[in-house]
Design an enzyme around this catalytic site. Structure first.
Site, mmCIF file in Angstrom:
data_model
loop_
_atom_site.group_PDB
_atom_site.id
_atom_site.type_symbol
_atom_site.label_atom_id
_atom_site.label_comp_id
_atom_site.label_asym_id
_atom_site.label_seq_id
_atom_site.Cartn_x
_atom_site.Cartn_y
_atom_site.Cartn_z
ATOM 1 N N THR A 129 -4.738 -7.937 1.186
ATOM 2 C CA THR A 129 -3.370 -7.805 1.673
ATOM 3 C C THR A 129 -2.377 -7.552 0.539
ATOM 4 O OG1 THR A 129 -1.561 -9.088 2.670
ATOM 5 C CG2 THR A 129 -3.274 -10.357 1.609
ATOM 6 N N ASP A 130 -1.250 -6.920 0.885
ATOM 7 C CA ASP A 130 -0.182 -6.726 -0.113
ATOM 8 C C ASP A 130 0.412 -8.062 -0.568
ATOM 9 O OD1 ASP A 130 1.286 -7.405 2.174
ATOM 10 O OD2 ASP A 130 2.507 -5.589 2.195
ATOM 11 N N GLU A 131 0.176 -9.126 0.214
ATOM 12 C CA GLU A 131 0.784 -10.419 -0.142
ATOM 13 C C GLU A 131 0.224 -10.986 -1.443
ATOM 14 O OE1 GLU A 131 1.672 -13.205 2.829
ATOM 15 O OE2 GLU A 131 2.053 -11.696 4.366
ATOM 16 N N TYR B 295 -1.864 -18.936 2.222
ATOM 17 C CA TYR B 295 -2.601 -17.766 2.737
ATOM 18 C C TYR B 295 -2.849 -16.746 1.640
ATOM 19 C CZ TYR B 295 -3.151 -13.105 4.781
ATOM 20 O OH TYR B 295 -3.578 -11.829 5.046
ATOM 21 N N LYS C 64 -6.327 -15.431 -0.099
ATOM 22 C CA LYS C 64 -6.758 -14.023 -0.066
ATOM 23 C C LYS C 64 -6.969 -13.492 -1.487
ATOM 24 C CE LYS C 64 -7.208 -11.609 2.993
ATOM 25 N NZ LYS C 64 -8.411 -11.352 3.862
HETATM 26 P P1 NAD Z 1 -6.667 -11.903 13.011
HETATM 27 O O1 NAD Z 1 -6.215 -13.293 12.720
HETATM 28 O O2 NAD Z 1 -6.131 -11.188 14.191
HETATM 29 O O3 NAD Z 1 -8.260 -11.860 13.132
HETATM 30 C C1 NAD Z 1 -9.104 -12.610 12.320
HETATM 31 C C2 NAD Z 1 -10.459 -12.659 13.005
HETATM 32 O O4 NAD Z 1 -11.355 -13.385 12.160
HETATM 33 C C3 NAD Z 1 -10.445 -13.385 14.345
HETATM 34 O O5 NAD Z 1 -11.200 -12.656 15.285
HETATM 35 C C4 NAD Z 1 -11.086 -14.724 14.047
HETATM 36 O O6 NAD Z 1 -11.761 -15.298 15.143
HETATM 37 C C5 NAD Z 1 -12.054 -14.345 12.933
HETATM 38 N N1 NAD Z 1 -12.393 -15.462 12.062
HETATM 39 C C6 NAD Z 1 -11.569 -16.378 11.497
HETATM 40 N N2 NAD Z 1 -12.258 -17.253 10.756
HETATM 41 C C7 NAD Z 1 -13.556 -16.876 10.826
HETATM 42 C C8 NAD Z 1 -14.757 -17.378 10.260
HETATM 43 N N3 NAD Z 1 -14.747 -18.448 9.468
HETATM 44 N N4 NAD Z 1 -15.911 -16.749 10.539
HETATM 45 C C9 NAD Z 1 -15.933 -15.658 11.358
HETATM 46 N N5 NAD Z 1 -14.833 -15.147 11.926
HETATM 47 C C10 NAD Z 1 -13.653 -15.742 11.667
HETATM 48 O O7 NAD Z 1 -6.392 -11.102 11.665
HETATM 49 P P2 NAD Z 1 -5.963 -9.591 11.464
HETATM 50 O O8 NAD Z 1 -4.487 -9.500 11.548
HETATM 51 O O9 NAD Z 1 -6.800 -8.724 12.313
HETATM 52 O O10 NAD Z 1 -6.365 -9.412 9.925
HETATM 53 C C11 NAD Z 1 -7.681 -8.991 9.584
HETATM 54 C C12 NAD Z 1 -7.805 -8.971 8.084
HETATM 55 O O11 NAD Z 1 -6.812 -8.121 7.531
HETATM 56 C C13 NAD Z 1 -7.582 -10.332 7.426
HETATM 57 O O12 NAD Z 1 -8.489 -10.455 6.364
HETATM 58 C C14 NAD Z 1 -6.152 -10.273 6.909
HETATM 59 O O13 NAD Z 1 -6.003 -11.102 5.764
HETATM 60 C C15 NAD Z 1 -6.033 -8.810 6.565
HETATM 61 N N6 NAD Z 1 -4.696 -8.227 6.654
HETATM 62 C C16 NAD Z 1 -3.938 -8.380 7.771
HETATM 63 C C17 NAD Z 1 -2.696 -7.759 7.859
HETATM 64 C C18 NAD Z 1 -1.809 -7.909 9.065
HETATM 65 O O14 NAD Z 1 -0.635 -7.531 9.003
HETATM 66 N N7 NAD Z 1 -2.304 -8.400 10.195
HETATM 67 C C19 NAD Z 1 -2.227 -6.978 6.782
HETATM 68 C C20 NAD Z 1 -3.030 -6.864 5.636
HETATM 69 C C21 NAD Z 1 -4.265 -7.473 5.583
HETATM 70 O O1 DAU Z 2 1.952 -8.177 4.491
HETATM 71 C C1 DAU Z 2 0.676 -8.297 5.078
HETATM 72 C C2 DAU Z 2 0.611 -9.577 5.864
HETATM 73 O O2 DAU Z 2 1.425 -9.386 7.011
HETATM 74 C C3 DAU Z 2 -0.799 -9.960 6.256
HETATM 75 O O3 DAU Z 2 -1.548 -10.204 5.105
HETATM 76 C C4 DAU Z 2 -0.776 -11.200 7.159
HETATM 77 O O4 DAU Z 2 -2.089 -11.466 7.619
HETATM 78 C C5 DAU Z 2 0.114 -10.914 8.340
HETATM 79 O O5 DAU Z 2 0.222 -12.061 9.155
HETATM 80 C C6 DAU Z 2 1.503 -10.489 7.885
HETATM 81 O O6 DAU Z 2 2.201 -11.571 7.223
HETATM 82 P P1 DAU Z 2 3.760 -11.841 7.446
HETATM 83 O O7 DAU Z 2 4.045 -13.245 7.117
HETATM 84 O O8 DAU Z 2 4.590 -10.813 6.771
HETATM 85 O O9 DAU Z 2 3.840 -11.561 9.031
HETATM 86 P P2 DAU Z 2 4.610 -12.324 10.195
HETATM 87 O O10 DAU Z 2 4.481 -11.497 11.434
HETATM 88 O O11 DAU Z 2 4.237 -13.757 10.290
HETATM 89 O O12 DAU Z 2 6.126 -12.243 9.699
HETATM 90 C C7 DAU Z 2 6.755 -10.983 9.451
HETATM 91 C C8 DAU Z 2 8.172 -11.279 8.972
HETATM 92 O O13 DAU Z 2 8.918 -11.843 10.057
HETATM 93 C C9 DAU Z 2 8.258 -12.287 7.840
HETATM 94 O O14 DAU Z 2 9.332 -11.941 6.986
HETATM 95 C C10 DAU Z 2 8.562 -13.603 8.553
HETATM 96 C C11 DAU Z 2 9.414 -13.140 9.743
HETATM 97 N N1 DAU Z 2 9.304 -13.974 10.957
HETATM 98 C C12 DAU Z 2 8.056 -14.208 11.456
HETATM 99 C C13 DAU Z 2 7.886 -14.977 12.575
HETATM 100 C C14 DAU Z 2 6.516 -15.259 13.141
HETATM 101 C C15 DAU Z 2 10.436 -14.456 11.566
HETATM 102 O O15 DAU Z 2 11.583 -14.211 11.139
HETATM 103 N N2 DAU Z 2 10.267 -15.230 12.704
HETATM 104 C C16 DAU Z 2 9.044 -15.526 13.214
HETATM 105 O O16 DAU Z 2 8.981 -16.259 14.242
#
Ligand code: NAD
Ligand code: DAU
Length: 378
Positions: A149-151, A173, A177
């Site tokens: 992730t970019d985080e 988190y 990562k």
């Molecule tokens: P998500 O939370 O929707 O899905 C995660 C999945 O992993 C779920 O199906 C969950 O059941 C499974 N899981 C969790 N723990 C597990 C374990 N111990 N063993 C097997 N399965 C397990 O997440 P997402 O948003 O689809 O993100 C997927 C990947 O991409 C993650 O690695 C996350 O860090 C990364 N990522 C997400 C975002 C975003 O904005 N959502 C951005 C950048 C990177």
């Molecule tokens: O940047 C990549 C990441 O993006 C991934 O690695 C993470 O898995 C994914 O969850 C996401 O993280 P963020 O923390 O950026 O996403 P989230 O949707 O939780 O929040 C997006 C922005 O909105 C952040 O600045 C926090 C804000 N927010 C979020 C929630 C849930 C609010 O203001 N109110 C809220 O209730």
């Protein structure tokens, strides 16, 4: 969604996709199987609160695709489950993670277990397969793609993060990562495992769990509930459509250079207020639903990444943000059963814990958005 046209045979045809029942992993599985290019996929997913077999319903509904999918419920941190799943695959794509920053603030340990220990278990199993290849017991060692992730770069006040920049994770988190991907890189350097890492930006689209910003605000707004915006709402995120994120991961799997890391930005940087304003407009709902609530502790102000390494590999995103947001709003309007079943049961406890006090002490968001401030780049 239109099915992608069948392409030439992929380099890696037998895949282990961990976390394939989650948001991005399920998109990867749906899109890859819909190409009908002979790919077979084993999904390993623990089905945590974030995993949902319904995310793979389109595959199950297609008899030809369904025969190429095997679903195993299990934990990536369980070596006994993982090892046998590695013996006959060409590559592993690790999406499995605890992925929500807010939950990592409530319960950091779960993140250490899955995002660090789980990655280590997967790496050890891949290393054992590499050893088998060296003994001639299989043709080649599996490729290992880690979805990061970019985080991991931390909050970026100005400019864009490049792959070689130092990491500065600031939440449990992102720290987990970062540790996970550093372990992956160490297995490339130390054991010669074939690894690639992607660092994606904030992803949005259909099947997104409704506790993240965009789906939470869409589904709350549909039901005329309050929208809890953290702090001043001027934090900036770079939005990436889910099919573009999954496609970029597939592209890096096929073409990425071993040992390399690739940023996957969306190139749609916006203040949260702007994003919320846009989705309220699409839904025809009033700004008065928005409430300013106490900020997320340690809240990263901004993420932004340089994309030249990924574009140099031949990848380009397809979805414009305006079209992606509109398609996403439509999907949540048309799939109320999907998100209503998630927003029930345990959901109420989580919501109370996360937002109860915050909403009780919330403030009116006043104007729709201080546009100039929201749009001005830092
Ligand atoms: P998500 O939370 O929707 O899905 C995660 C999945 O992993 C779920 O199906 C969950 O059941 C499974 N899981 C969790 N723990 C597990 C374990 N111990 N063993 C097997 N399965 C397990 O997440 P997402 O948003 O689809 O993100 C997927 C990947 O991409 C993650 O690695 C996350 O860090 C990364 N990522 C997400 C975002 C975003 O904005 N959502 C951005 C950048 C990177
Ligand atoms: O940047 C990549 C990441 O993006 C991934 O690695 C993470 O898995 C994914 O969850 C996401 O993280 P963020 O923390 O950026 O996403 P989230 O949707 O939780 O929040 C997006 C922005 O909105 C952040 O600045 C926090 C804000 N927010 C979020 C929630 C849930 C609010 O203001 N109110 C809220 O209730």
């Amino acid at each position: 969604m239109t099915e992608p046209a069948a392409t030439t045979a992929p380099r890696f045809r037998r895949l282990l996709v961990t976390g394939g029942a989650g948001f991005i992993g399920s998109c990867f599985v749906r899109d890859r199987l819909a190409r009908r290019d002979g790919t077979t996929i084993t999904v390993l997913d623990k089905l945590t609160y974030a995993g949902n077999p319904a995310n793979l319903a389109p595959v199950e509904a297609d008899p030809e695709q369904a025969t190429r999918l095997r679903f195993v419920v299990g934990d990536i941190a369980d070596a006994a489950v993982v090892a046998p799943l590695m013996t006959d695959i060409d590559a592993i794509v690790n999406f499995a993670a605890e992925s929500h920053v807010d939950r990592s603030i409530l319960d950091p340990e779960a993140f250490l277990r899955t995002d660090v220990m789980g990655v280590h278990v997967l790496l050890e199993a891949a290393r054992a397969e590499k050893d088998r290849a060296a003994r001639g017991e299989r043709a080649t060692a599996p490729r290992f793609l880690q979805v990061s992730t970019d985080e991991v770069y931390g909050s970026v006040d100005t400019g864009e993060s490049h792959e070689e920049d130092p990491l500065d994770p600031r939440s449990p988190y992102s720290a987990a990562k970062a540790a996970g991907e550093l372990f992956v890189h160490s297995y490339f350097v130390t054991y010669g495992l074939d690894t690639v890492v992607t660092r994606g930006s904030n992803t949005y689209g259909p099947y997104h769990h409704p506790e993240k910003l965009i789906p939470l605000f869409i589904t709350n707004a549909i039901e005329d509930q309050q929208l809890p915006l953290y702090g001043d709402g001027l934090q900036r995120r770079d939005w990436l459509y889910v099919a573009d994120h999954a496609g970029a991961i597939d592209h890096v799997l096929e073409h990425g250079v071993s040992g390399e890391i690739y940023n996957v930005p969306g190139n749609n940087e916006r203040a949260n207020r702007e994003t919320v304003s846009d989705l309220l407009d699409l839904l025809g709902k009033p700004w008065s639903l928005v409430r300013l609530v106490d900020d997320r502790p340690g809240h990263d102000r901004r993420y932004a990444m340089d994309d030249s390494k990924l574009t140099g590999l031949g990848w380009a995103n397809k979805m414009r943000f305006e079209d992606g947001l509109s398609a996403t709003v439509d999907w949540y309007l048309e799939n109320r059963e999907w998100w209503r079943s998630i927003k029930s049961g345990e959901w109420d406890d989580y919501y109370r814990r996360q937002y109860g006090d915050r909403l009780a002490g919330s403030r009116e968001a006043m104007t729709e958005a201080p546009e100039a401030a929201a749009k001005a780049k830092p």
